[in-house]
Design a protein around this motif. Structure first.
Motif, PDB file in Angstrom:
ATOM      1  N   ARG A   1       0.827  -1.212   0.000  1.00  0.00           N
ATOM      2  CA  ARG A   1       0.000   0.000   0.000  1.00  0.00           C
ATOM      3  C   ARG A   1       0.861   1.261   0.000  1.00  0.00           C
ATOM      4  O   ARG A   1       0.496   2.278  -0.599  1.00  0.00           O
ATOM      5  CB  ARG A   1      -0.946   0.007   1.201  1.00  0.00           C
ATOM      6  CG  ARG A   1      -0.260   0.078   2.551  1.00  0.00           C
ATOM      7  CD  ARG A   1      -1.264   0.031   3.708  1.00  0.00           C
ATOM      8  NE  ARG A   1      -0.614   0.122   5.006  1.00  0.00           N
ATOM      9  CZ  ARG A   1      -0.085  -0.900   5.656  1.00  0.00           C
ATOM     10  NH1 ARG A   1      -0.123  -2.115   5.105  1.00  0.00           N
ATOM     11  NH2 ARG A   1       0.477  -0.734   6.830  1.00  0.00           N
ATOM     12  N   ASN A   2       2.032   1.189   0.682  1.00  0.00           N
ATOM     13  CA  ASN A   2       2.932   2.340   0.697  1.00  0.00           C
ATOM     14  C   ASN A   2       3.553   2.562  -0.675  1.00  0.00           C
ATOM     15  O   ASN A   2       3.693   3.703  -1.136  1.00  0.00           O
ATOM     16  CB  ASN A   2       4.045   2.138   1.723  1.00  0.00           C
ATOM     17  CG  ASN A   2       3.559   1.792   3.102  1.00  0.00           C
ATOM     18  OD1 ASN A   2       4.004   0.803   3.686  1.00  0.00           O
ATOM     19  ND2 ASN A   2       2.640   2.577   3.649  1.00  0.00           N
ATOM     20  N   MET A   3       3.923   1.482  -1.341  1.00  0.00           N
ATOM     21  CA  MET A   3       4.549   1.591  -2.654  1.00  0.00           C
ATOM     22  C   MET A   3       3.572   2.139  -3.685  1.00  0.00           C
ATOM     23  O   MET A   3       3.941   2.943  -4.548  1.00  0.00           O
ATOM     24  CB  MET A   3       5.078   0.235  -3.090  1.00  0.00           C
ATOM     25  CG  MET A   3       6.168  -0.331  -2.172  1.00  0.00           C
ATOM     26  SD  MET A   3       7.674   0.670  -2.167  1.00  0.00           S
ATOM     27  CE  MET A   3       8.348   0.233  -3.773  1.00  0.00           C
ATOM     28  N   ARG A   4       2.323   1.730  -3.598  1.00  0.00           N
ATOM     29  CA  ARG A   4       1.318   2.230  -4.542  1.00  0.00           C
ATOM     30  C   ARG A   4       1.071   3.719  -4.366  1.00  0.00           C
ATOM     31  O   ARG A   4       0.624   4.395  -5.305  1.00  0.00           O
ATOM     32  CB  ARG A   4       0.007   1.463  -4.341  1.00  0.00           C
ATOM     33  CG  ARG A   4       0.050   0.041  -4.876  1.00  0.00           C
ATOM     34  CD  ARG A   4      -1.221  -0.700  -4.525  1.00  0.00           C
ATOM     35  NE  ARG A   4      -1.229  -2.045  -5.104  1.00  0.00           N
ATOM     36  CZ  ARG A   4      -2.050  -3.017  -4.722  1.00  0.00           C
ATOM     37  NH1 ARG A   4      -2.947  -2.787  -3.753  1.00  0.00           N
ATOM     38  NH2 ARG A   4      -2.000  -4.203  -5.287  1.00  0.00           N
ATOM     39  N   ALA A   5       1.370   4.225  -3.192  1.00  0.00           N
ATOM     40  CA  ALA A   5       1.151   5.646  -2.910  1.00  0.00           C
ATOM     41  C   ALA A   5       2.378   6.496  -3.254  1.00  0.00           C
ATOM     42  O   ALA A   5       2.453   7.659  -2.844  1.00  0.00           O
ATOM     43  CB  ALA A   5       0.790   5.830  -1.439  1.00  0.00           C
ATOM     44  N   LEU A   6       3.335   5.916  -4.006  1.00  0.00           N
ATOM     45  CA  LEU A   6       4.549   6.638  -4.399  1.00  0.00           C
ATOM     46  C   LEU A   6       4.676   6.658  -5.919  1.00  0.00           C
ATOM     47  O   LEU A   6       5.556   6.021  -6.493  1.00  0.00           O
ATOM     48  CB  LEU A   6       5.775   5.966  -3.770  1.00  0.00           C
ATOM     49  CG  LEU A   6       5.882   6.014  -2.243  1.00  0.00           C
ATOM     50  CD1 LEU A   6       6.996   5.082  -1.749  1.00  0.00           C
ATOM     51  CD2 LEU A   6       6.119   7.443  -1.761  1.00  0.00           C
ATOM     52  N   PRO A   7       3.809   7.410  -6.609  1.00  0.00           N
ATOM     53  CA  PRO A   7       3.867   7.461  -8.080  1.00  0.00           C
ATOM     54  C   PRO A   7       4.946   8.431  -8.561  1.00  0.00           C
ATOM     55  O   PRO A   7       5.453   9.254  -7.795  1.00  0.00           O
ATOM     56  CB  PRO A   7       2.480   7.972  -8.448  1.00  0.00           C
ATOM     57  CG  PRO A   7       2.126   8.884  -7.310  1.00  0.00           C
ATOM     58  CD  PRO A   7       2.710   8.248  -6.080  1.00  0.00           C
ATOM     59  N   GLY A   8       5.292   8.329  -9.825  1.00  0.00           N
ATOM     60  CA  GLY A   8       6.198   9.307 -10.420  1.00  0.00           C
ATOM     61  C   GLY A   8       7.456   8.683 -10.982  1.00  0.00           C
ATOM     62  O   GLY A   8       7.859   7.582 -10.600  1.00  0.00           O
ATOM     63  N   ALA A   9       8.101   9.412 -11.896  1.00  0.00           N
ATOM     64  CA  ALA A   9       9.288   8.936 -12.601  1.00  0.00           C
ATOM     65  C   ALA A   9      10.578   9.549 -12.062  1.00  0.00           C
ATOM     66  O   ALA A   9      11.630   9.454 -12.696  1.00  0.00           O
ATOM     67  CB  ALA A   9       9.162   9.229 -14.096  1.00  0.00           C
ATOM     68  N   SER A  10      10.510  10.197 -10.913  1.00  0.00           N
ATOM     69  CA  SER A  10      11.726  10.695 -10.261  1.00  0.00           C
ATOM     70  C   SER A  10      11.494  10.660  -8.758  1.00  0.00           C
ATOM     71  O   SER A  10      10.361  10.709  -8.278  1.00  0.00           O
ATOM     72  CB  SER A  10      12.074  12.119 -10.719  1.00  0.00           C
ATOM     73  OG  SER A  10      11.073  13.037 -10.324  1.00  0.00           O
TER      74      SER A  10
END
Length: 501
Positions: free
Chosen positions: A58-67
């Protein structure tokens, strides 16, 4: 000592940063954090604990973006039990800046007062990294007054940081919607390198192993005082930002801190440790006749390369006499000295058949407090060794470290104010052989002539920044990391041979 990583990519970076932090986990086990950037927004998760425990699906899914960027924390100042002091840190002005830092500022107290009284910036934690972030933010604001933010303005801001900040600092920062900034202090005390992916992505990390292990080809180390600025389209700009710079990396990185498969400032850590074994062999021969040594046994883990080379040169068998339990936390995490002492036996167990009836030469990477060495020598005797000789691949640790390794105070260092014979009696060995300071510097320095020297302050008392006084050391000792569980035992150094270890 912490591990830091930053990435600008063409694809989501959350898993990439997570994988890089796993490769840097040895540099810090107290806390972990990741921040990613998407559409000029930062998304952050950080908490106390190991990487695998801090980040769930759930934590990883809440970390979007390419940088983004990340850190594994090993606290040397501030409060080790404060979730707020886990990194990254963030300020929303100017632009929005997130930052991770490896090192230790020696003038953090003065900077904190200056930021409040002159720069009108608020520091909310005891962390010197938050101080550094606010200095950078203020310098970015100054550099962009009446101007847009570009590479020239970024480098001017870093130059301002160098003028104000003292100590050791390897830094990676993200400026919202603009790009990634990375820079090293003018002495290059703490390591930092960068590499590229086949798709053009750029990664900056504390050690080359984090680059190689994630598919990035290492390009080079940042020079001391240098900054690189990578825009979100992958364009990389580099510029020297310090008025006077000299490469003097921390020699303890090669002795113990870094992974053996890393290359730091053009020096293979593994080869450095082999070289230390070669020079140590000469010291051993002058102290203990080789025919009185039956077997060479390393104290896991960092001493293995030195021990193998030493055994080869002495013509003696090399044996693994201790088995390490990899599922017990490092001894420095234990809250009290009594618990820490017990944990040595929990971490290591002797193979009696390798000791029984033999004269054993134990090889460790260093000796700090000496309590773990004492325990290990006793374990060897209990396993049946006739004589136990102890060799340290590093010289005596006699002085505190102020650049990001939480060494004990000098009064707690077993070698401070004592002769080698006095230390030998304390640890209980039949002979004690230390590495020579100058031989250590030559053995490692020979691997890259471009290195102008080393910070070896914990061994020789010479602080490369040239501005450390006894008063500074006393003040920094008062600011050492607060564990909240054991006020008498604040050192968290993880050297495998001392209980600090």
């Amino acid at each position: 000592m912490c591990g830091i990583v930053g990435v600008v990519s063409n694809a989501p970076v959350n898993q990439l940063i997570y994988d890089a932090l796993l490769l840097l986990q040895h540099r810090g086990q107290d806390a972990a954090g990741i921040v990613t950037q998407q559409d000029r927004k930062f998304f952050m998760h950080k908490a106390k604990g190991m990487v695998r425990d801090v980040f769930r699906t759930r934590n990883m899914r809440a970390l979007p973006g390419a940088s983004g960027l990340g850190q594994v924390r090993y606290p040397t100042a501030g409060n080790a039990f404060s979730e707020e002091e886990a990194q990254p840190f963030y300020v929303n002005a100017p632009f929005g800046v997130a930052l991770v830092h490896n090192g230790n500022l020696t003038n953090a107290q003065a900077l904190r007062a200056e930021l409040y009284s002159t720069d009108h910036r608020h520091i909310n934690t005891e962390s010197d990294s938050e101080v550094l972030l606010n200095v950078l933010a203020h310098e970015l604001e100054k550099a962009t007054r009446g101007a847009k933010l570009g590479p020239d303005e970024v480098f001017a801001a870093v130059a301002g940081v160098h003028r104000r900040v003292r100590g050791s600092y390897a830094v990676i920062a993200h400026i919202a919607g603009r790009g990634m900034l990375a820079f090293r202090d003018p002495f290059g005390i703490r390591p930092l390198s960068f590499g590229r992916a086949p798709d053009g992505g750029v990664m900056v990390a504390s050690e080359s192993v984090a680059l190689e292990g994630t598919g990035y080809a290492p390009e080079r180390d940042l020079a001391p005082g240098e900054a690189i600025y990578v825009t979100l389209d992958g364009a990389l700009h580099a510029h020297p930002c310090a008025e006077r710079a000299q490469l003097s990396p921390c020699i303890f990185e090669y002795v113990y801190l870094a992974r053996p498969d890393s290359v730091l400032d053009g020096i293979s850590v593994y080869q450095a440790r082999l070289n230390l074994g070669e020079t140590l062999a000469k010291r051993v021969v002058s102290t203990v006749p080789p025919d009185e040594i039956d077997v060479v046994i390393p104290v896991p883990e960092s001493s293995r390369p030195s021990a193998t080379e030493l055994a080869r040169l002495l013509g003696k068998p090399y044996r693994e006499g201790f088995v390490k339990n990899r599922y017990v936390g490092r001894t420095f995490i234990m809250p009290g000295q009594a618990v820490r002492k017990k944990s040595v036996r929990q971490k290591l167990n002797a193979i009696a058949s390798e000791f029984a009836g033999r004269n054993v030469l134990l090889v460790d990477d260093s000796i700090v407090r000496g309590t773990t060495s004492q325990e290990i020598v006793q374990m060897a005797r209990e396993a049946g060794a006739r004589k136990v000789y102890l060799a340290s691949a590093a010289p005596p640790v006699r002085f505190p470290n102020v650049y990001g390794i939480d060494m004990p105070t000098k009064e707690e260092l077993v070698a401070h104010g004592r002769t080698e014979e006095e230390v030998r009696r304390i640890v209980g060995a039949d002979a004690l052989i230390y590495q020579d300071v100058e031989a250590m510097k030559r053995a490692i320095g020979a691997l890259n002539p471009a290195v102008q020297g080393f910070d070896a302050s914990c061994f020789d008392g010479v602080y490369v920044t040239g501005d450390i006084t006894d008063g500074d050391i006393a003040r920094m000792n008062q600011q050492r990391v607060k564990t909240g569980e054991d006020d008498e035992d604040a050192s968290r150094l993880t050297l495998p041979n001392a209980t600090t270890a």
